[in-house]
Design a protein around this motif. Structure first.
Motif, mmCIF file in Angstrom:
data_model
loop_
_atom_site.group_PDB
_atom_site.id
_atom_site.type_symbol
_atom_site.label_atom_id
_atom_site.label_comp_id
_atom_site.label_asym_id
_atom_site.label_seq_id
_atom_site.Cartn_x
_atom_site.Cartn_y
_atom_site.Cartn_z
ATOM 1 N N ASN A 178 39.443 44.075 40.728
ATOM 2 C CA ASN A 178 40.726 44.700 41.060
ATOM 3 C C ASN A 178 41.710 43.677 41.630
ATOM 4 O O ASN A 178 42.923 43.767 41.424
ATOM 5 C CB ASN A 178 40.511 45.851 42.039
ATOM 6 N N ILE A 179 41.182 42.678 42.348
ATOM 7 C CA ILE A 179 42.065 41.624 42.873
ATOM 8 C C ILE A 179 42.523 40.711 41.749
ATOM 9 O O ILE A 179 43.694 40.315 41.676
ATOM 10 C CB ILE A 179 41.344 40.839 43.979
ATOM 11 N N CYS A 180 41.595 40.366 40.847
ATOM 12 C CA CYS A 180 41.961 39.494 39.727
ATOM 13 C C CYS A 180 42.921 40.192 38.758
ATOM 14 O O CYS A 180 43.742 39.531 38.107
ATOM 15 C CB CYS A 180 40.704 39.048 38.978
ATOM 16 N N ALA A 181 42.816 41.522 38.654
ATOM 17 C CA ALA A 181 43.688 42.240 37.715
ATOM 18 C C ALA A 181 45.139 42.194 38.155
ATOM 19 O O ALA A 181 46.055 42.183 37.318
ATOM 20 C CB ALA A 181 43.217 43.692 37.580
ATOM 21 N N THR A 182 45.399 42.169 39.457
ATOM 22 C CA THR A 182 46.770 42.140 39.981
ATOM 23 C C THR A 182 47.193 40.747 40.436
ATOM 24 O O THR A 182 48.249 40.606 41.049
ATOM 25 C CB THR A 182 46.881 43.121 41.164
ATOM 26 N N CYS A 183 46.397 39.742 40.165
ATOM 27 C CA CYS A 183 46.710 38.378 40.613
ATOM 28 C C CYS A 183 47.842 37.809 39.772
ATOM 29 O O CYS A 183 47.821 37.897 38.532
ATOM 30 C CB CYS A 183 45.470 37.493 40.511
ATOM 31 N N PRO A 184 48.857 37.189 40.393
ATOM 32 C CA PRO A 184 49.955 36.596 39.606
ATOM 33 C C PRO A 184 49.518 35.364 38.816
ATOM 34 O O PRO A 184 50.227 34.939 37.893
ATOM 35 C CB PRO A 184 50.998 36.247 40.675
ATOM 36 N N THR A 190 41.718 33.378 34.408
ATOM 37 C CA THR A 190 40.638 33.996 33.639
ATOM 38 C C THR A 190 41.182 35.120 32.774
ATOM 39 O O THR A 190 42.261 35.677 33.052
ATOM 40 C CB THR A 190 39.556 34.559 34.581
ATOM 41 N N THR A 191 40.432 35.441 31.737
ATOM 42 C CA THR A 191 40.737 36.584 30.870
ATOM 43 C C THR A 191 39.625 37.630 30.937
ATOM 44 O O THR A 191 39.651 38.603 30.181
ATOM 45 C CB THR A 191 40.898 36.112 29.417
ATOM 46 N N GLY A 195 36.720 39.876 36.325
ATOM 47 C CA GLY A 195 37.216 38.933 37.314
ATOM 48 C C GLY A 195 36.627 37.545 37.153
ATOM 49 O O GLY A 195 35.669 37.326 36.409
ATOM 50 N N ARG A 196 37.203 36.600 37.867
ATOM 51 C CA ARG A 196 36.779 35.205 37.782
ATOM 52 C C ARG A 196 35.469 34.996 38.548
ATOM 53 O O ARG A 196 35.262 35.579 39.618
ATOM 54 C CB ARG A 196 37.865 34.287 38.349
ATOM 55 N N SER A 197 34.601 34.186 37.974
ATOM 56 C CA SER A 197 33.338 33.836 38.621
ATOM 57 C C SER A 197 33.215 32.322 38.686
ATOM 58 O O SER A 197 33.663 31.614 37.771
ATOM 59 C CB SER A 197 32.147 34.436 37.860
#
Length: 283
Positions: A178-184, A190-191, A195-197
Motif C-alpha cells: 500500500n505504501i509502494c502503490a502511492t509512492c511518488p 518497482t513495478t 511492493g519493492r523487496s
C-alpha cells in the motif's frame, strides 16, 4: 567304471588348448587392447578433468591454477590445482593447511571475487582485511540496492522515499504494497504489485565495505596491488604452458609446486644479491 590314478591330473572342463595366432591376428589383438586402454584413459580423464565456464561465452577445459603470493617479498606461499568445473573457493582449505604448516598469519588478502565465498573469508579474524573488487549491482533503470540506506547500528533500511523498515542479515525486506502503490517514486523503483523487496546478503557488511573502499583513490590504488600476484605467471608461462602437462590434479599440483619452488629460489637469490651488494657498498 574307470578309475583315474592319483598321479594323473584331470583337465578342467573349460580347458582349451592354446591357439597360435598369426602375425596379422596378433596386430589385431594389440589394436583391440590399445583401443580399450584408450577408452579407459579417456573416461578416467573426463572424471578428473571437467569443462569449466569463465563467462557465458568463454569456456575452458582442464584445471585451474591458484597461487598465493606474498606481496611484500614476492615469495609464493602456497599453490593449488582444482578441476575446471569446481568453484575457486574450494581450494582455500588446502591453501590454509599449507599456511598453517608455515606458521604464517594473513593480515591482508587481495583476492578475486570468486574467492569471497571461501573459508579464508568466511572464517576470517578481525585482523584480516579483505581487498577485492565489489560486485556491480544492476537493476535496469530502477533503483538499485545502493539507493537504499542501511543503518547497521539500528539494523534498519531506508528507501529513497524515506520509508524505514528493520532488516536482518541474510533475510529479505518486503516494503508494504500500500505504501509502494502511492509512492511518488514508484516508476523508478518497482513495478511489482506486492511492493519493492530488498535482499540482505549474509556477507552484506563486507560487500558494503568493499564498495566504500573502491570509491576513494587510496582504495583503488590498494586494489591494484593484486596485479603483482598475477605477475607470477608471466616469466613462468613458457614452463607451465596453457595445456596441462599431466592427467590428474595430483600430478599437475606437483608441477605447479615445482615451478613455485624455482620461482622462490630466483627471488631468494635476488634478495641475497641485493643484500650482499648493499653491505659491500655500506662498508
Amino acid at each position: 567304471m574307470l578309475v583315474q590314478p592319483d598321479n594323473v591330473r584331470m583337465r578342467p572342463g573349460n580347458w582349451q588348448p592354446p591357439i597360435e595366432l598369426s602375425v596379422p591376428e596378433q596386430s589385431i589383438i594389440k589394436r583391440i587392447k590399445r583401443a580399450k586402454l584408450f577408452t579407459f584413459l579417456r573416461q578416467y580423464r573426463h572424471q578428473i578433468m571437467r569443462h569449466g565456464r569463465k563467462s557465458k561465452t568463454q569456456l575452458f577445459d582442464g584445471y585451474k591454477r591458484h597461487v598465493l603470493r606474498d606481496l611484500d617479498n614476492e615469495l609464493v606461499r602456497a599453490v593449488g590445482v582444482t578441476r575446471a568445473n569446481i568453484p575457486e573457493a574450494s581450494v582455500t582449505d588446502a591453501i590454509a593447511t599449507d599456511l598453517k604448516h608455515q606458521q604464517v598469519n594473513l593480515v591482508e588478502l587481495h583476492i578475486d571475487r570468486a574467492y569471497l565465498s571461501s573459508s579464508l573469508v568466511q572464517n576470517r579474524s578481525d585482523e584480516l582485511t579483505i581487498y577485492c573488487k565489489a560486485w556491480q549491482v544492476r537493476n535496469g533503470k530502477k533503483f538499485t540496492k545502493t539507493a537504499f540506506i542501511l543503518d547497521w547500528d539500528n539494523q534498519t533500511i531506508c528507501c529513497p522515499n524515506e520509508v524505514t523498515l528493520p532488516f536482518s542479515v541474510g533475510g529479505k525486506v518486503q516494503f508494504p504494497k500500500n505504501i509502494c502503490a502511492t509512492c511518488p517514486l514508484r516508476e523508478r523503483c518497482t513495478t511489482s504489485k506486492t511492493g519493492r523487496s530488498v535482499s540482505i546478503h549474509p556477507d552484506e557488511p563486507l560487500f558494503q565495505e568493499l564498495k566504500q573502499r573502491q570509491l576513494t583513490p587510496a582504495g583503488r590504488a590498494k586494489l591494484r596491488e593484486r596485479v603483482a600476484a598475477l605477475a607470477f605467471f608471466i616469466p613462468h608461462w613458457s614452463i607451465l604452458g596453457e595445456q596441462a602437462r599431466y592427467v590428474g590434479s595430483r600430478k599437475n599440483l606437483f608441477d605447479l609446486r615445482r615451478t613455485a619452488v624455482v620461482h622462490n629460489l630466483h627471488v631468494l637469490a635476488k634478495i641475497f644479491t641485493h643484500t650482499t651488494d648493499h653491505s659491500v657498498t655500506s662498508s
